[in-house]
Design an enzyme around this catalytic site. Structure first.
Site, PDB file in Angstrom:
ATOM      1  N   LYS A 223       6.152  -4.060  -8.830  1.00 55.79           N
ATOM      2  CA  LYS A 223       5.806  -4.597  -7.513  1.00 55.79           C
ATOM      3  C   LYS A 223       6.988  -4.447  -6.572  1.00 55.79           C
ATOM      4  O   LYS A 223       8.108  -4.852  -6.886  1.00 55.79           O
ATOM      5  CB  LYS A 223       5.436  -6.080  -7.608  1.00 55.79           C
ATOM      6  CG  LYS A 223       4.911  -6.653  -6.282  1.00 55.79           C
ATOM      7  CD  LYS A 223       4.930  -8.165  -6.259  1.00 55.79           C
ATOM      8  CE  LYS A 223       6.272  -8.662  -5.695  1.00 55.79           C
ATOM      9  NZ  LYS A 223       6.255 -10.096  -5.334  1.00 55.79           N
TER      10      LYS A 223
ATOM     11  N   ASP B 267       3.391  -5.107  -2.152  1.00 55.91           N
ATOM     12  CA  ASP B 267       2.952  -6.460  -1.824  1.00 55.91           C
ATOM     13  C   ASP B 267       3.505  -6.887  -0.468  1.00 55.91           C
ATOM     14  O   ASP B 267       4.461  -7.659  -0.381  1.00 55.91           O
ATOM     15  CB  ASP B 267       3.408  -7.424  -2.925  1.00 55.91           C
ATOM     16  CG  ASP B 267       2.821  -8.814  -2.769  1.00 55.91           C
ATOM     17  OD1 ASP B 267       1.763  -8.930  -2.136  1.00 55.91           O
ATOM     18  OD2 ASP B 267       3.426  -9.775  -3.300  1.00 55.91           O
ATOM     19  N   LEU B 268       2.869  -6.400   0.592  1.00 55.92           N
ATOM     20  CA  LEU B 268       3.331  -6.702   1.949  1.00 55.92           C
ATOM     21  C   LEU B 268       2.549  -7.831   2.600  1.00 55.92           C
ATOM     22  O   LEU B 268       2.939  -8.325   3.649  1.00 55.92           O
ATOM     23  CB  LEU B 268       3.256  -5.446   2.820  1.00 55.92           C
ATOM     24  CG  LEU B 268       4.117  -4.273   2.352  1.00 55.92           C
ATOM     25  CD1 LEU B 268       4.047  -3.137   3.368  1.00 55.92           C
ATOM     26  CD2 LEU B 268       5.563  -4.693   2.127  1.00 55.92           C
ATOM     27  N   LYS B 269       1.434  -8.220   2.006  1.00 58.57           N
ATOM     28  CA  LYS B 269       0.630  -9.342   2.523  1.00 58.57           C
ATOM     29  C   LYS B 269       0.412  -9.208   4.033  1.00 58.57           C
ATOM     30  O   LYS B 269       0.731 -10.101   4.829  1.00 58.57           O
ATOM     31  CB  LYS B 269       1.299 -10.684   2.194  1.00 58.57           C
ATOM     32  CG  LYS B 269       1.485 -10.946   0.705  1.00 58.57           C
ATOM     33  CD  LYS B 269       2.110 -12.311   0.462  1.00 58.57           C
ATOM     34  CE  LYS B 269       2.280 -12.603  -1.009  1.00 58.57           C
ATOM     35  NZ  LYS B 269       3.365 -11.820  -1.633  1.00 58.57           N
TER      36      LYS B 269
ATOM     37  N   TYR C  71      -0.810  -9.187   7.772  1.00 58.00           N
ATOM     38  CA  TYR C  71      -1.595 -10.121   8.594  1.00 58.00           C
ATOM     39  C   TYR C  71      -1.269  -9.803  10.060  1.00 58.00           C
ATOM     40  O   TYR C  71      -0.194 -10.151  10.556  1.00 58.00           O
ATOM     41  CB  TYR C  71      -1.201 -11.560   8.273  1.00 58.00           C
ATOM     42  CG  TYR C  71      -2.054 -12.616   8.940  1.00 58.00           C
ATOM     43  CD1 TYR C  71      -3.002 -13.330   8.208  1.00 58.00           C
ATOM     44  CD2 TYR C  71      -1.920 -12.910  10.291  1.00 58.00           C
ATOM     45  CE1 TYR C  71      -3.775 -14.309   8.808  1.00 58.00           C
ATOM     46  CE2 TYR C  71      -2.696 -13.868  10.910  1.00 58.00           C
ATOM     47  CZ  TYR C  71      -3.620 -14.575  10.163  1.00 58.00           C
ATOM     48  OH  TYR C  71      -4.397 -15.535  10.757  1.00 58.00           O
ATOM     49  N   ASP C  72      -2.196  -9.118  10.717  1.00 53.83           N
ATOM     50  CA  ASP C  72      -1.966  -8.716  12.108  1.00 53.83           C
ATOM     51  C   ASP C  72      -3.300  -8.288  12.689  1.00 53.83           C
ATOM     52  O   ASP C  72      -4.351  -8.402  12.035  1.00 53.83           O
ATOM     53  CB  ASP C  72      -0.938  -7.572  12.156  1.00 53.83           C
ATOM     54  CG  ASP C  72      -0.063  -7.609  13.407  1.00 53.83           C
ATOM     55  OD1 ASP C  72      -0.645  -7.755  14.508  1.00 53.83           O
ATOM     56  OD2 ASP C  72       1.161  -7.500  13.295  1.00 53.83           O
TER      57      ASP C  72
ATOM     58  N   PRO D 103      -6.335  -5.840  13.690  1.00 55.99           N
ATOM     59  CA  PRO D 103      -6.874  -4.769  12.848  1.00 55.99           C
ATOM     60  C   PRO D 103      -6.211  -3.409  13.036  1.00 55.99           C
ATOM     61  O   PRO D 103      -5.944  -2.704  12.057  1.00 55.99           O
ATOM     62  CB  PRO D 103      -8.354  -4.730  13.253  1.00 55.99           C
ATOM     63  CG  PRO D 103      -8.658  -6.138  13.651  1.00 55.99           C
ATOM     64  CD  PRO D 103      -7.416  -6.619  14.342  1.00 55.99           C
ATOM     65  N   ASN D 104      -5.941  -3.025  14.270  1.00 51.89           N
ATOM     66  CA  ASN D 104      -5.364  -1.706  14.515  1.00 51.89           C
ATOM     67  C   ASN D 104      -3.972  -1.574  13.900  1.00 51.89           C
ATOM     68  O   ASN D 104      -3.620  -0.528  13.340  1.00 51.89           O
ATOM     69  CB  ASN D 104      -5.298  -1.434  16.025  1.00 51.89           C
ATOM     70  CG  ASN D 104      -4.920   0.005  16.319  1.00 51.89           C
ATOM     71  OD1 ASN D 104      -5.618   0.938  15.917  1.00 51.89           O
ATOM     72  ND2 ASN D 104      -3.805   0.199  17.011  1.00 51.89           N
TER      73      ASN D 104
ATOM     74  N   THR E 209       0.612 -18.910  -4.473  1.00 50.07           N
ATOM     75  CA  THR E 209       0.806 -19.782  -5.631  1.00 50.07           C
ATOM     76  C   THR E 209       1.964 -20.756  -5.442  1.00 50.07           C
ATOM     77  O   THR E 209       2.182 -21.629  -6.279  1.00 50.07           O
ATOM     78  CB  THR E 209       1.042 -18.953  -6.910  1.00 50.07           C
ATOM     79  OG1 THR E 209       2.053 -17.965  -6.662  1.00 50.07           O
ATOM     80  CG2 THR E 209      -0.237 -18.262  -7.339  1.00 50.07           C
TER      81      THR E 209
ATOM     82  N   ARG F 291       4.304 -17.697 -15.872  1.00 56.94           N
ATOM     83  CA  ARG F 291       5.498 -18.239 -16.511  1.00 56.94           C
ATOM     84  C   ARG F 291       5.261 -18.373 -18.018  1.00 56.94           C
ATOM     85  O   ARG F 291       4.145 -18.666 -18.446  1.00 56.94           O
ATOM     86  CB  ARG F 291       5.860 -19.606 -15.925  1.00 56.94           C
ATOM     87  CG  ARG F 291       6.265 -19.559 -14.446  1.00 56.94           C
ATOM     88  CD  ARG F 291       7.589 -18.844 -14.269  1.00 56.94           C
ATOM     89  NE  ARG F 291       8.065 -18.830 -12.882  1.00 56.94           N
ATOM     90  CZ  ARG F 291       7.846 -17.843 -12.033  1.00 56.94           C
ATOM     91  NH1 ARG F 291       7.141 -16.785 -12.393  1.00 56.94           N
ATOM     92  NH2 ARG F 291       8.340 -17.888 -10.804  1.00 56.94           N
TER      93      ARG F 291
ATOM     94  N   GLN G 106       7.411 -21.734  -7.416  1.00 59.36           N
ATOM     95  CA  GLN G 106       6.003 -21.563  -7.772  1.00 59.36           C
ATOM     96  C   GLN G 106       5.410 -22.890  -8.230  1.00 59.36           C
ATOM     97  O   GLN G 106       6.022 -23.631  -9.001  1.00 59.36           O
ATOM     98  CB  GLN G 106       5.858 -20.520  -8.891  1.00 59.36           C
ATOM     99  CG  GLN G 106       6.263 -19.116  -8.479  1.00 59.36           C
ATOM    100  CD  GLN G 106       5.216 -18.429  -7.610  1.00 59.36           C
ATOM    101  OE1 GLN G 106       4.376 -19.080  -7.007  1.00 59.36           O
ATOM    102  NE2 GLN G 106       5.270 -17.124  -7.528  1.00 59.36           N
TER     103      GLN G 106
ATOM    104  N   ARG H 184      10.771 -13.298 -12.183  1.00 57.84           N
ATOM    105  CA  ARG H 184      11.998 -13.874 -12.719  1.00 57.84           C
ATOM    106  C   ARG H 184      12.058 -14.014 -14.237  1.00 57.84           C
ATOM    107  O   ARG H 184      13.127 -13.784 -14.820  1.00 57.84           O
ATOM    108  CB  ARG H 184      12.265 -15.220 -12.022  1.00 57.84           C
ATOM    109  CG  ARG H 184      12.779 -15.037 -10.605  1.00 57.84           C
ATOM    110  CD  ARG H 184      12.712 -16.298  -9.779  1.00 57.84           C
ATOM    111  NE  ARG H 184      11.377 -16.520  -9.249  1.00 57.84           N
ATOM    112  CZ  ARG H 184      11.087 -17.404  -8.293  1.00 57.84           C
ATOM    113  NH1 ARG H 184      12.049 -18.149  -7.786  1.00 57.84           N
ATOM    114  NH2 ARG H 184       9.855 -17.536  -7.856  1.00 57.84           N
TER     115      ARG H 184
END
Length: 234
Positions: free
Chosen positions: A31, A58-60, A62-63, A65-66, A117, A175, A185, A206
């Site tokens: 990742k 894993d950039l998550k 959120y903006d 649509p374009n 999480t 974990r 977490q 970790r």
């Protein structure tokens, strides 16, 4: 079959690459998260692809649509196999990322992030329901929109699979000991329990990256995952 993903949460390519070499041949996925991606740029994805890893970017996102569509296009060009967007960004945003995936033969899958999480019950501002109910609601959206998978804690996987049996579940917060995480977490689970619940991908950071012998820990986790699968198949 559940697959292990190791989170290379480093701020330098050299450190991430050294760890990747230690787990090569034992772990199929790595990742690349925000910390490493911002420090090193898209070429870090290409480096891990070149040595045989599948890459979870894993950039998550959120903006609007374009913008998400453009970012997804760049991620695909970099060689990412899996990209995350926030389901709370809504249908149009998620479908913008999915459009890029389909244009490229779905070589890059789009997974929707439900609830991080790191959140515990009662910590979401303005939301009084249970986190499980919120994840279930987001999972319904993910299914309707055609998302390839959903990111959720192990505690919500069974509920999601009942709502959308076909959707893949990617589970962070893994974990080895549920009683002694000692970090940020909150909704954590062991590899064995996560696989038994139905998780398709387990993200471990970790417990492996900070271990004296990362490869040995990865082998132990793989063994635990395989044992859980054998129990399910009996």
């Amino acid at each position: 079959m559940a697959e292990l993903i190791v989170a290379l949460d480093f701020d330098k390519a050299g450190d991430a690459y050294d760890l990747a070499e230690k787990i090569q041949g034992v772990v199929p996925w790595v990742k690349v998260g925000l910390e490493l991606f911002i420090a090193e740029g898209p070429q870090i994805v290409q480096k891990f692809k070149a040595i045989g890893f599948n890459v979870f970017l894993d950039l998550k996102l959120y903006d609007i649509p374009n913008t998400v569509k453009g970012a997804a296009q760049s991620a695909c060009q970099a060689g990412a196999d899996l990209l995350t967007v926030h389901l709370s960004g809504g249908r149009r945003m998620c479908e913008a990322a999915l459009e890029v995936s389909r244009t490229h033969g779905e070589a890059m899958k789009i997974f929707g992030v439900s609830v991080l999480t790191s959140f515990a019950e009662g910590e979401l501002i303005g939301y009084d329901g249970t986190l499980s109910d919120l994840v279930g609601l987001l999972a319904k959206g993910a299914c309707e929109w055609g998302m390839h998978g959903i990111v959720c804690s192990g505690h919500e996987v069974e509920k999601i699979k009942k709502i959308a049996p076909q959707i893949k579940c990617l589970t962070p917060g893994i974990r080895l000991d549920e009683n002694g995480a000692g970090d940020d977490q909150r909704r954590i689970m062991t590899p064995r329990k996560a696989v038994a619940a139905g998780s398709d991908y387990l993200v471990v950071g970790r417990p492996i990256t900070r271990a004296k012998d990362p490869r040995s820990v990865a082998v132990v986790i793989n063994t635990e995952m395989n044992e859980a699968l054998e129990e399910l198949n009996k």
